[in-house]
Design an enzyme around this catalytic site. Structure first.
Site, mmCIF file in Angstrom:
data_model
loop_
_atom_site.group_PDB
_atom_site.id
_atom_site.type_symbol
_atom_site.label_atom_id
_atom_site.label_comp_id
_atom_site.label_asym_id
_atom_site.label_seq_id
_atom_site.Cartn_x
_atom_site.Cartn_y
_atom_site.Cartn_z
ATOM 1 N N ASP A 210 -7.978 20.874 13.132
ATOM 2 C CA ASP A 210 -7.106 19.535 12.468
ATOM 3 C C ASP A 210 -7.717 18.053 13.088
ATOM 4 O O ASP A 210 -8.262 18.219 14.067
ATOM 5 C CB ASP A 210 -5.658 19.307 12.997
ATOM 6 C CG ASP A 210 -4.803 20.584 12.341
ATOM 7 O OD1 ASP A 210 -5.307 21.041 11.441
ATOM 8 O OD2 ASP A 210 -3.720 20.848 12.712
ATOM 9 N N CYS B 36 -30.513 22.033 10.646
ATOM 10 C CA CYS B 36 -29.594 23.238 10.688
ATOM 11 C C CYS B 36 -29.932 24.450 9.562
ATOM 12 O O CYS B 36 -30.077 25.553 9.828
ATOM 13 C CB CYS B 36 -28.029 22.918 10.403
ATOM 14 S SG CYS B 36 -27.480 22.402 8.866
ATOM 15 N N TYR C 250 -26.469 14.022 8.065
ATOM 16 C CA TYR C 250 -25.481 14.974 7.518
ATOM 17 C C TYR C 250 -24.675 15.534 8.585
ATOM 18 O O TYR C 250 -23.763 16.139 8.124
ATOM 19 C CB TYR C 250 -26.496 16.076 6.718
ATOM 20 C CG TYR C 250 -26.985 16.905 7.819
ATOM 21 C CD1 TYR C 250 -26.319 18.365 7.862
ATOM 22 C CD2 TYR C 250 -28.102 16.718 8.177
ATOM 23 C CE1 TYR C 250 -27.056 19.056 8.712
ATOM 24 C CE2 TYR C 250 -28.921 17.864 9.071
ATOM 25 C CZ TYR C 250 -28.081 19.047 9.136
ATOM 26 O OH TYR C 250 -28.744 19.688 10.151
ATOM 27 N N GLU D 293 -2.032 30.294 8.075
ATOM 28 C CA GLU D 293 -2.968 29.313 8.704
ATOM 29 C C GLU D 293 -2.336 28.527 9.748
ATOM 30 O O GLU D 293 -3.127 28.215 10.879
ATOM 31 C CB GLU D 293 -3.428 28.468 7.324
ATOM 32 C CG GLU D 293 -4.556 27.406 7.727
ATOM 33 C CD GLU D 293 -4.239 26.211 7.961
ATOM 34 O OE1 GLU D 293 -5.157 25.265 8.668
ATOM 35 O OE2 GLU D 293 -2.969 25.718 7.915
ATOM 36 N N ASP E 132 -24.883 31.265 15.478
ATOM 37 C CA ASP E 132 -25.776 29.917 15.033
ATOM 38 C C ASP E 132 -26.855 29.792 15.761
ATOM 39 O O ASP E 132 -26.633 29.864 17.257
ATOM 40 C CB ASP E 132 -24.550 28.983 15.074
ATOM 41 C CG ASP E 132 -24.817 27.447 14.536
ATOM 42 O OD1 ASP E 132 -26.240 27.309 14.209
ATOM 43 O OD2 ASP E 132 -24.117 26.720 14.251
ATOM 44 N N TRP F 266 -33.184 15.011 14.324
ATOM 45 C CA TRP F 266 -32.220 14.259 13.614
ATOM 46 C C TRP F 266 -32.525 12.758 13.514
ATOM 47 O O TRP F 266 -31.682 12.107 12.920
ATOM 48 C CB TRP F 266 -30.756 14.868 13.984
ATOM 49 C CG TRP F 266 -30.588 16.042 13.514
ATOM 50 C CD1 TRP F 266 -29.688 16.555 12.430
ATOM 51 C CD2 TRP F 266 -30.698 17.374 14.432
ATOM 52 N NE1 TRP F 266 -29.656 17.939 12.636
ATOM 53 C CE2 TRP F 266 -30.172 18.293 13.588
ATOM 54 C CE3 TRP F 266 -31.299 17.331 15.750
ATOM 55 C CZ2 TRP F 266 -30.077 19.674 14.033
ATOM 56 C CZ3 TRP F 266 -31.394 18.648 15.971
ATOM 57 C CH2 TRP F 266 -30.701 19.845 15.411
ATOM 58 N N ASN G 29 -11.760 25.062 11.073
ATOM 59 C CA ASN G 29 -10.173 24.978 10.753
ATOM 60 C C ASN G 29 -9.425 23.982 11.782
ATOM 61 O O ASN G 29 -8.175 24.168 11.897
ATOM 62 C CB ASN G 29 -9.523 26.540 11.139
ATOM 63 C CG ASN G 29 -8.163 26.366 10.133
ATOM 64 O OD1 ASN G 29 -7.835 25.622 9.189
ATOM 65 N ND2 ASN G 29 -7.207 27.613 10.535
ATOM 66 N N GLU H 161 -5.162 27.139 3.102
ATOM 67 C CA GLU H 161 -4.676 25.877 3.810
ATOM 68 C C GLU H 161 -3.256 25.604 3.504
ATOM 69 O O GLU H 161 -2.768 25.804 2.381
ATOM 70 C CB GLU H 161 -5.508 24.651 3.284
ATOM 71 C CG GLU H 161 -6.963 24.717 3.905
ATOM 72 C CD GLU H 161 -6.947 24.229 5.233
ATOM 73 O OE1 GLU H 161 -5.984 24.004 5.795
ATOM 74 O OE2 GLU H 161 -8.244 23.874 5.628
ATOM 75 N N HIS I 27 -22.610 22.327 7.446
ATOM 76 C CA HIS I 27 -23.457 22.836 8.270
ATOM 77 C C HIS I 27 -23.714 24.345 7.968
ATOM 78 O O HIS I 27 -23.034 25.004 7.353
ATOM 79 C CB HIS I 27 -22.914 22.850 9.847
ATOM 80 C CG HIS I 27 -23.269 23.562 10.917
ATOM 81 N ND1 HIS I 27 -24.764 23.076 11.263
ATOM 82 C CD2 HIS I 27 -23.113 24.463 11.818
ATOM 83 C CE1 HIS I 27 -25.354 23.813 12.340
ATOM 84 N NE2 HIS I 27 -24.240 24.592 12.668
#
Length: 811
Positions: free
Chosen positions: A517, A393, A638, A569, A475, A357, A515, A564, A452
């Site tokens: 915060d 990625c 990115y 949620e 992943d 990267w 998800n 959301e 990603h």
């Protein structure tokens, strides 16, 4: 001259040490031997035959008569010797008196001898009737791509003549034997071995008894079947035969190796998928789409998975073998995908691709240049496991999809926009500010990537409570370790959606990606930090994958998270964060009457032009508000990692009661032209405080500068074996020269990957070049092209080409 009809044990007892014997077996081969003496385990002497010489019958005897001529070549110097005639029981032999005329017995086996001429040298003649050994002459597997087995096993698309089958499903084979099979005395079984140390207890050495019928001396094995839990991989095949004369094992022939894959068509396989339409997409489709950019500017590129290409199965199995894991574990899809997740990247196991990267790719290939997996996997295999340089990625994910589909795991490539990278298992994305509300860079280890790319794979999860099977997130990009190795997943999407981060594997990390915060912390005078603001809707947007059966984008955000702001949620977030390191962050929210938002017109700014954004401040109170607003523009990788700050401003803004104040913000080309890298990603960070209420405002807006596409136009008729051409057109969008431009081309069934060094392209100049090739496969095909240079990346194009077959293309 004595003539006797004897069994083997009696025959051996009649022989004396030192005696010369001539054994004529099956009337095919004569063996000259000398009887010697050996000692049994009990200490008693017993006779044995020591081989002296072997000669074919035709070399020793004439067609109809036998004499002593030629015996000197067999080193027979004794005055007398014993002749032992062994006859197969398949002939019709009289069971009369032992003194039956010898010539009659020999005639029954097809050789006419006159024994009168032997009287001077023969002392004894022993005649023994025996059964021939049962041996395998050939093994016939239906390996053809168009054969019934490969069609029924859905392996006909592999460009290989190997025998490729799926577990849990029957296949046919023919075994030709040396003689007709006698079911009353003969036995036959297959032996399959895989891995360096095959073991029956571990399922890597398998014995399969054959129990079907016979026809014309050939064994037809119609019911060879593997269990739906069998380890995948390459099995060596041999056949063992047993008859009264002993056992025989066929010679291993690598051409008859059996390649065993997972089976999404088998209901008892853990990777079973019941929709044929989805199996066509997620197992058999060898071309796909990968999304990139930002949530407001979603870009798309075509990727050649090429899982059926010649050499791909061997390369994918090599990846498994290179892991050093025991093949006994290759029957469990959960274990298989964890192995592959680790082996696609290179940090701790010299896997397929080395990540980079830095923006400097001089020692390898720029990640944006690749258009498919085939070239990368072939290079890795050819170089005996040396990592290929370089990937990011989407490259890791594209290769992961190739390997999974090749081995039979339904899979898809997934892009998450505004993807969080949680480094401290807090399950929050933390932003640390100093007393002046400026970011403290060395503390801001958490980041939010513009996008990603990872993978979903489909499987049952018997290792989890009921209800957590189906799509699993995996992943291969090396971000954080899992059980000491750079890998991630499989994490059940159901568990991620509900915040059940205590379920394996790696659910906390995936949950934070989609998800978490974003929580802002300000440094106090005493060095401690206080939470001053939180954003609840900044992470995990427009989670995208290619739609089934079309080239549309499918938004699968709902599979990863509840809508959301809904109660479901918020419950999921709070459930997850109870297992994080900053559970105290969830306190009562601060009252707000001023909000801030950044918007962008249309598809956003283009490379080479100014970037214009809109900032909106809304005062929901009945009183005027004054905001001290800090803005900072930065060039970003990115991945969300900060590269360079290119502009910074502080402004006092008055907002009237119930007013929506619109501010125009612009970044000129000259501000960013020398700083951009790879994805042309930028981020605007806004933070501020309302003087009257001390309310804190904060938001970050990621965007990219759109690059032009390559225009690819086919020229002439497309037919297998006939030369055709395409033209590639491109216009430089920058007011500067592009240096050392390289074009890359590839297309499954059209042409193998090739590279063209073009040279420089002037400022705002348009160029066109023509490339010729000969298609090798019929049907709908895609030709991919990309452009790479230091000044401009992420430029690519694709065109559809329908290739006619050879017969249709003949003129």
């Amino acid at each position: 001259m004595n003539i006797a009809l004897l069994s083997v044990p009696v025959l051996l007892q009649r022989l004396s040490p030192g005696e010369c014997v001539c054994v004529c077996a099956c009337v095919r081969v004569c063996v000259c031997a000398r009887v010697c003496s050996t000692e049994s385990s009990a200490g008693r002497k017993r006779p044995a035959i020591r081989l002296l010489h072997t000669l074919g019958v035709k070399e020793l005897f004439s067609a109809e008569t036998v004499s002593c001529v030629g015996w000197e070549s067999l080193s027979i110097t004794d005055d007398s010797f014993t002749l032992i005639l062994l006859f197969p029981t398949t002939g019709t032999v009289s069971k009369g008196h032992p003194t039956t005329e010898l010539a009659f017995l020999i005639r029954l086996s097809g050789l006419f001898l006159h024994v009168s001429s032997w009287n001077t040298c023969l002392s004894r003649i022993y005649i023994f009737f025996f059964s021939e050994f049962l041996t395998v002459q050939s093994i016939d597997l239906t390996k053809s791509k168009s054969g019934a087995d490969r069609m029924q096993h859905h392996t006909h698309l592999y460009q290989s003549e190997n025998f490729i089958v799926r577990r849990g499903q029957t296949f046919q084979m023919w075994i030709t034997l040396s003689r007709p099979f006698d079911p009353s005395t003969d036995k036959l079984h297959l032996e399959l071995k895989t891995g360096p140390l095959p073991s029956m207890s571990k399922g890597t050495h398998v014995i399969i008894p054959l129990v079907e019928g016979l026809e014309d001396g050939r064994w037809e094995a119609l019911s060879v079947n593997s269990p739906p839990t069998a380890a995948i991989g390459r099995y060596q095949l041999t056949v063992e035969t047993t008859c009264p004369n002993g056992q025989a094992m066929s010679t291993h022939d690598p051409a008859n190796d059996i390649y065993m894959l997972l089976n999404p068509w088998c209901e008892d396989d853990k990777v079973f998928m019941d929709s044929e339409e989805e199996r066509q997409e997620y197992v058999l489709n060898d071309v796909g789409l990968i999304y990139y950019g930002t949530e407001k500017q979603i870009g798309m590129r075509t990727w050649n998975y090429g899982q059926f290409n010649d050499g791909m199965l061997a390369a994918c199995l090599f990846v498994l073998e290179k892991s050093g894991t025991p093949p006994s574990g290759w029957g469990d899809p959960v274990n298989v995908v964890r192995i592959i997740s680790a082996m696609i990247n290179s940090p701790d196991d010299l896997g397929v691709v080395e990540g980079n990267w830095s923006g400097n790719y001089s020692a390898g290939t720029s990640p944006t240049t690749w258009s498919g997996s085939v070239e990368i996997l072939k290079e890795y295999h050819k170089n005996s496991g040396a990592p290929v340089k370089y990937g990011q990625c989407w490259v890791f994910a594209g290769i992961f999809t190739t390997v999974l589909r090749c081995l039979g795991v339904p899979s898809r490539t997934v892009t998450n926009f505004s993807s969080a990278h949680d480094t401290d298992v807090s399950l929050t994305t933390d932003v640390y500010l100093d007393e002046n509300l400026d970011p403290i860079e060395h503390l801001n280890a958490d980041s939010v990537w513009n996008f990603h790319v990872w993978n979903d794979c489909w499987m049952a999860r018997p290792d989890l409570p009921p209800g957590y099977g189906g799509w699993q997130a995996v992943d291969a990009t090396p971000q954080e370790t899992s059980q000491g190795t750079f890998r991630c997943g499989p994490a059940s999407l159901t568990a991620v959606r509900n915040g059940q981060v205590y379920l394996k594997h790696d659910c906390p990390f995936v949950f934070a990606e989609v998800n978490s915060d974003k929580i802002y912390w300000q440094r106090n005078i005493d060095g401690t930090f206080s939470q001053i603001y939180s954003e609840k809707k900044t992470v995990g947007h427009n989670i995208s994958t290619k739609a089934v059966g079309s080239e549309e984008r499918s938004d699968i955000t709902h599979l990863y998270k509840h809508p959301e702001g809904t109660e479901e949620e918020r419950i999921a977030v709070e459930t997850a964060c109870r297992y994080g390191t900053k559970a105290e962050a969830y306190s009562s929210p601060t009252a707000e009457d001023v909000s801030i938002e950044v918007t962008m017109d249309g598809e956003g700014p283009k490379m080479g032009g100014d970037a214009d954004l809109t900032i909106m401040l809304q005062n929901n109170s009945a009183e005027q508000r004054t905001i001290i607003l800090h803005s900072q523009a930065a060039v970003m990788y990115y991945t969300g990692v900060h590269k360079a700050m290119i502009r910074k401003d502080v402004t006092d803004i008055d907002v009237l009661p119930n007013e929506v104040k619109v501010l125009e913000w612009s970044l000129e080309y000259t501000d960013y032209k020398n700083q951009l890298i790879d994805q042309a990603a930028l981020m605007l960070t806004l933070s501020g405080r309302v003087k009257e209420t001390q309310q804190v405002l904060a938001t970050q807006f990621s965007f990219r500068l759109r690059t032009p596409n390559l225009t690819i136009t086919p020229v002439g008729k497309a037919a297998v074996g006939q030369r055709m051409a395409v033209t590639i057109s491109f216009t430089n969008p920058l007011p500067q020269v592009l240096k050392a431009v390289i074009f890359h081309f590839e297309g499954l069934g059209l042409l193998t990957a090739r590279k063209i060094t073009y040279g420089d392209i002037g400022s705002h100049a348009s160029v066109s070049l023509t490339e010729h090739f000969v298609p090798t496969l019929p049907g709908p095909r895609k030709l991919l092209a990309s452009l790479d240079c230091k000044q401009l990346t992420q430029v690519h194009g694709v065109t559809d080409i329908t290739v006619e077959g050879e017969s249709n293309g003949a003129s």
